[in-house]
Design a protein around this motif. Structure first.
Motif, PDB file in Angstrom:
ATOM      1  N   LEU A  68      -6.478   2.859  14.393  1.00 13.33           N
ATOM      2  CA  LEU A  68      -5.548   2.268  13.542  1.00 13.33           C
ATOM      3  C   LEU A  68      -4.276   1.950  14.596  1.00 13.33           C
ATOM      4  CD1 LEU A  68      -4.769   4.893  10.769  1.00 13.33           C
ATOM      5  CD2 LEU A  68      -5.535   2.401  10.638  1.00 13.33           C
ATOM      6  N   ARG A  92      -5.994  -7.942  15.189  1.00 16.26           N
ATOM      7  CA  ARG A  92      -6.710  -7.303  13.982  1.00 16.26           C
ATOM      8  C   ARG A  92      -8.081  -6.851  13.938  1.00 16.26           C
ATOM      9  NH1 ARG A  92      -6.862 -11.724   9.580  1.00 16.26           N
ATOM     10  NH2 ARG A  92      -7.001 -13.357  10.829  1.00 16.26           N
ATOM     11  N   ALA A  93      -8.252  -5.925  12.902  1.00 21.07           N
ATOM     12  CA  ALA A  93      -9.629  -5.352  12.935  1.00 21.07           C
ATOM     13  C   ALA A  93     -10.892  -6.322  12.467  1.00 21.07           C
ATOM     14  CB  ALA A  93      -9.707  -4.095  12.297  1.00 21.07           C
ATOM     15  N   ARG A  98     -14.178  -2.458  11.007  1.00 20.89           N
ATOM     16  CA  ARG A  98     -13.945  -2.073   9.722  1.00 20.89           C
ATOM     17  C   ARG A  98     -14.997  -1.115   9.271  1.00 20.89           C
ATOM     18  NH1 ARG A  98     -13.343  -6.376   6.712  1.00 20.89           N
ATOM     19  NH2 ARG A  98     -12.838  -7.918   8.249  1.00 20.89           N
ATOM     20  N   ARG A 101     -14.892   2.170  10.498  1.00 21.89           N
ATOM     21  CA  ARG A 101     -13.899   2.832   9.929  1.00 21.89           C
ATOM     22  C   ARG A 101     -14.336   3.316   8.565  1.00 21.89           C
ATOM     23  NH1 ARG A 101      -8.923  -0.822  10.645  1.00 21.89           N
ATOM     24  NH2 ARG A 101      -8.145  -0.207  12.743  1.00 21.89           N
ATOM     25  N   PHE A 108      -4.031  12.317   4.976  1.00 15.77           N
ATOM     26  CA  PHE A 108      -2.930  12.317   5.658  1.00 15.77           C
ATOM     27  C   PHE A 108      -1.810  13.454   5.367  1.00 15.77           C
ATOM     28  CE2 PHE A 108      -4.825   8.100   4.978  1.00 15.77           C
ATOM     29  CZ  PHE A 108      -4.377   7.546   6.235  1.00 15.77           C
ATOM     30  N   ASN A 112      -0.668   9.811   0.874  1.00 16.28           N
ATOM     31  CA  ASN A 112      -0.648   8.297   0.621  1.00 16.28           C
ATOM     32  C   ASN A 112      -1.586   7.926  -0.386  1.00 16.28           C
ATOM     33  OD1 ASN A 112       0.837   8.254   2.961  1.00 16.28           O
ATOM     34  ND2 ASN A 112      -0.658   7.524   4.568  1.00 16.28           N
ATOM     35  N   LEU A 113      -1.599   8.474  -1.418  1.00 13.54           N
ATOM     36  CA  LEU A 113      -2.258   7.982  -2.591  1.00 13.54           C
ATOM     37  C   LEU A 113      -1.619   6.804  -3.294  1.00 13.54           C
ATOM     38  CD1 LEU A 113      -2.965  11.472  -4.140  1.00 13.54           C
ATOM     39  CD2 LEU A 113      -4.455  10.136  -2.700  1.00 13.54           C
ATOM     40  N   LEU A 114      -2.300   5.853  -3.830  1.00 10.39           N
ATOM     41  CA  LEU A 114      -1.632   4.717  -4.736  1.00 10.39           C
ATOM     42  C   LEU A 114      -0.932   5.205  -6.033  1.00 10.39           C
ATOM     43  CD1 LEU A 114      -4.305   2.354  -3.866  1.00 10.39           C
ATOM     44  CD2 LEU A 114      -2.158   2.391  -2.604  1.00 10.39           C
TER      45      LEU A 114
ATOM     46  N   ARG B  39       7.534  -8.338  12.261  1.00 10.81           N
ATOM     47  CA  ARG B  39       7.172  -7.500  13.496  1.00 10.81           C
ATOM     48  C   ARG B  39       6.509  -6.161  12.832  1.00 10.81           C
ATOM     49  NH1 ARG B  39       9.918  -4.457  17.856  1.00 10.81           N
ATOM     50  NH2 ARG B  39      11.281  -3.923  16.209  1.00 10.81           N
ATOM     51  N   LEU B  43      -0.406  -9.270  10.204  1.00  5.91           N
ATOM     52  CA  LEU B  43      -0.565 -10.550  10.886  1.00  5.91           C
ATOM     53  C   LEU B  43       0.452 -10.777  11.933  1.00  5.91           C
ATOM     54  CD1 LEU B  43      -1.607 -12.429   7.582  1.00  5.91           C
ATOM     55  CD2 LEU B  43      -3.244 -11.189   9.434  1.00  5.91           C
ATOM     56  N   GLY B 114       2.279   4.178   5.057  1.00  7.64           N
ATOM     57  CA  GLY B 114       1.327   5.150   5.007  1.00  7.64           C
ATOM     58  C   GLY B 114       0.170   4.687   4.075  1.00  7.64           C
ATOM     59  N   LEU B 115       0.503   3.962   3.028  1.00 14.66           N
ATOM     60  CA  LEU B 115      -0.550   3.598   2.200  1.00 14.66           C
ATOM     61  C   LEU B 115      -1.375   2.282   2.913  1.00 14.66           C
ATOM     62  CD1 LEU B 115       1.812   3.298  -1.097  1.00 14.66           C
ATOM     63  CD2 LEU B 115       0.143   5.124  -0.370  1.00 14.66           C
ATOM     64  N   GLU B 117      -1.813   1.876   5.941  1.00 19.82           N
ATOM     65  CA  GLU B 117      -2.840   2.837   6.754  1.00 19.82           C
ATOM     66  C   GLU B 117      -4.011   3.501   6.075  1.00 19.82           C
ATOM     67  OE1 GLU B 117      -1.018   5.915   8.994  1.00 19.82           O
ATOM     68  OE2 GLU B 117      -0.639   4.872  10.732  1.00 19.82           O
ATOM     69  N   GLN B 120      -6.342   0.899   5.449  1.00 18.32           N
ATOM     70  CA  GLN B 120      -7.065   0.271   6.933  1.00 18.32           C
ATOM     71  C   GLN B 120      -8.115   1.343   7.184  1.00 18.32           C
ATOM     72  OE1 GLN B 120      -3.154  -0.360   9.031  1.00 18.32           O
ATOM     73  NE2 GLN B 120      -4.353  -2.103   9.674  1.00 18.32           N
ATOM     74  N   ASN B 125      -9.613  -4.887   4.995  1.00 18.74           N
ATOM     75  CA  ASN B 125      -9.269  -5.571   5.684  1.00 18.74           C
ATOM     76  C   ASN B 125      -7.585  -6.156   5.042  1.00 18.74           C
ATOM     77  OD1 ASN B 125      -9.816  -7.085   3.210  1.00 18.74           O
ATOM     78  ND2 ASN B 125     -11.208  -8.387   4.117  1.00 18.74           N
ATOM     79  N   VAL B 133      -2.607  -2.369  -2.348  1.00 21.02           N
ATOM     80  CA  VAL B 133      -1.319  -1.862  -1.854  1.00 21.02           C
ATOM     81  C   VAL B 133      -0.354  -2.472  -2.097  1.00 21.02           C
ATOM     82  CG1 VAL B 133      -0.347  -0.477  -0.138  1.00 21.02           C
ATOM     83  CG2 VAL B 133      -2.970  -0.720  -0.094  1.00 21.02           C
TER      84      VAL B 133
END
Lengths: 373, 241
Positions: A68, A92-93, A98, A101, A108, A112-114, B39, B43, B114-115, B117, B120, B125, B133
């Protein structure tokens, strides 16, 4: 430079290996070195804890392991795959990284749940990314929720759950891709002690049931004590100590051992010898102190002691005081050593606990001893 | 009189409807793109971000009436004319894209990193991050932004009326201003006020509906329907210590 030594010390297949991992942040002309040549080995099936104060580089370390954060230099191998090589040059990954990963689960501190998705739907996110079909996703998600004990909350939203429940969802989600490795970024730091214990138990169970290798970072010594097989201490971007808990306890002057089993107490008079004794394995169950007292006919006072069960084994440290100067106690101390105990004379070792010095030369001799046990 | 107002209202709705649709289709990706290229974004590209940001700023800072005149050649090439409802839609939409894009940018920026991350770390992607998200998590705020854009477009559409674009603004100017029919002008104002209230109400309701799942912090407040629940925490005796 230390990697050779670490490689010699370890038995078991390493699942995570970092070598010379360095991360330097540059902002407005200033450079901050978050990681300074970290060599780490996490063996298959163990729970490995990295402990350190905030700012020590723990967060950067765990983020560099699944890339990350892109390390400035050094390599990361996870399950035989060189992730740093997959990362390529760009920011970029790529596809390969990916994919790699997706086989590394991560939990976390703040879950970090949606919030816009139900619990079940949250667990399905990684499966969606993997392109699993709807029916299979739903089956797998429910299975995982059952595993973490939240089968009845599938249709709830994260906002309706307690912190501990949220973290269980986070864990279920992290397991969705059938990972071999679980990374835990301060997973219990936002939880109360009771909940922390239950989450750690869950991680422990998963580690045993699924053979999951766990790398966790924490600033709580209790976490290390409760579930870690091995631990490393981080300071200013470096690993200053690392090894299995038994190895650390067997290392004279180990700060981690001191922190895990703090013993204190000053000599009552000038003419006394203060000795720190560390018990583990067999020796912990032997009546060594009373044997010592009877054999040499000396009075022993106990200044301080700490005993605990670490990874299912009894381990303890004790600070005792023997009458007379060190020279007079060479024989009794030798006796203790013969019994398989780790003995340190508080005067030289504990009196000046090897404060971590910077620079390669001062890097403490970590896991050199104790390996035989 | 009544058919006149009816036609004009429908014209306004058509202008605003189409230009809103185009503004959302253009502004949403543009706003997300601004966040992604900024920043620390996925991308990250300072040069592109600066150029696009500047273009958006120019679009935002240009008074609508001037934009409309400046865009006449473009309007003509698209619709074949520079007057009428269709012709008004072009500058309205183009004017609203940067407006909505900035609102999108602000909303999307609010999403917890955090979301990002988390997705990811699952191997997602950039597209997965946007779809799973950034957009869903900022949806209530995006809906509020769209509502604001619609209301702004209704205002702009009145200006379009000034140059023959039709709609309620046109009525207000030709009848109310040029022919001193004050009564008719007030009626158009009333209609506009009602339309805007209804749109704001629907927008707030929609935003609230999607955020009901407990987003809390980012949810817009809907004063009209707010039933004030007794804060549970305050009821508990706090003097335990």
């Amino acid at each position: 430079m230390h990697s050779l030594r670490l490689a010699l010390d370890s038995d078991g297949t390493p699942v995570i290996t970092t070598s010379g991992l360095t991360k330097v942040y540059r902002s407005r002309g200033r450079e901050v070195t978050a990681l300074d040549g970290v060599d780490l080995q996490v063996r298959e099936g163990e729970v490995f804890g990295v402990i350190g104060q905030s700012g020590a580089g723990k967060s950067s370390l765990i983020r560099c392991i699944n890339l990350l954060e892109k390390p400035t230099s050094g390599t990361v191998m996870v399950d035989g795959v060189d992730l740093t090589a997959l990362a390529g040059r760009g920011p970029r990954a790529g596809k390969e990284l990916r994919q790699a990963r997706s086989r590394i689960g991560m939990v976390f501190q703040h879950f970090n749940l949606l919030s816009s998705r139900t619990v079940q739907s949250n667990v399905e996110v990684p499966l969606e990314i993997l392109g699993v079909s709807g029916k299979e996703r739903s089956r797998k998600a429910l299975e995982l929720l059952d595993l973490v004990g939240l089968a009845d909350k599938a249709k709830n939203y994260p906002s309706q759950l307690s912190g501990g429940q949220k973290q269980r969802v986070g864990i279920a989600r992290a397991l969705a891709g059938d990972p071999k490795v679980l990374l835990s970024d301060e997973a219990t730091s936002a939880l109360d002690p009771e909940t922390t214990r239950s989450i750690l138990e869950l991680i422990r169970d998963l580690n045993r049931q699924l053979g999951l290798t766990v790398l966790l970072i924490t600033h709580e010594m209790d976490v290390v004590k409760t579930i870690c097989d091995s631990a490393a201490l981080m300071e200013r971007g470096r690993i200053v100590e690392s090894g299995t808990v038994a190895e650390l306890l067997a290392t004279p002057g180990s700060q981690l051992a001191d922190a895990l089993f703090p013993v204190s107490g000053e000599a009552t008079e000038a003419d006394r010898t203060v000795v720190d004794v560390t018990f583990h394995g067999e020796a912990a169950t032997q009546p060594v102190i009373s044997q010592l007292s009877r054999t040499y006919n000396i009075d022993i006072s106990i200044l301080g002691a700490a005993m605990d069960t670490v990874g299912g084994r009894q381990i303890g440290r004790m600070r005792i005081e023997l009458p007379g100067r060190y020279e007079e106690n060479v024989v009794p101390i030798g006796f203790l050593r013969e019994q398989g105990l780790q003995v340190e004379i508080a005067g030289d070792a504990a009196g000046a606990p090897l404060l971590v010095t910077e620079g390669g030369a001062g890097n403490p001799h970590l896991v050199k001893e104790g390996v035989a046990k | 009189m009544q058919p006149l107002l009816e036609t004009a209202s429908l014209e306004t709705l058509r202008m605003v409807g189409w230009s809103t649709l185009i503004a959302i289709l253009g502004g949403l990706p543009l706003g997300v793109f601004l966040v992604l290229t900024d920043r620390g974004g996925l991308l990250q590209n300072a040069a592109v971000n600066k150029v696009v940001g500047q273009v958006v700023n120019i679009g935002r800072s240009m008074p609508f009436i001037i934009l409309m005149v400046a865009l006449m050649p473009l309007t003509r090439s698209i619709t074949g004319t520079t007057i009428g409802v269709e012709a008004a839609i072009v500058p309205l939409a183009i004017g609203a894209i940067p407006f909505f894009a900035r609102l999108v940018e602000t909303s999307v920026r609010e999403v917890d990193h955090g979301l990002v991350e988390a997705v990811q770390s699952m191997g997602g992607n950039t597209w997965a991050v946007v779809r799973k998200v950034l957009v869903p998590e900022s949806l209530p705020s995006l809906i509020s932004g769209a509502t604001t854009t619609v209301v702004a477009l209704i205002g702009y559409s009145a200006m379009a009326g000034a140059v023959g674009g039709g709609g309620l603004g046109n009525i207000a100017i030709t009848y109310g201003y040029q022919r001193f029919e004050t009564g008719l002008m007030w009626v158009t104002i009333a209609i506009l006020a009602v339309v805007i209230s209804v749109i704001q109400f629907i927008g707030d309701y929609a935003a609230r509906a999607v955020s009901r799942k407990g987003r809390g912090a980012t949810a817009p407040k809907l004063r009209l329907l707010r039933n004030t629940p007794a804060p549970a925490a305050a009821v508990e005796p706090t003097k335990a210590a």
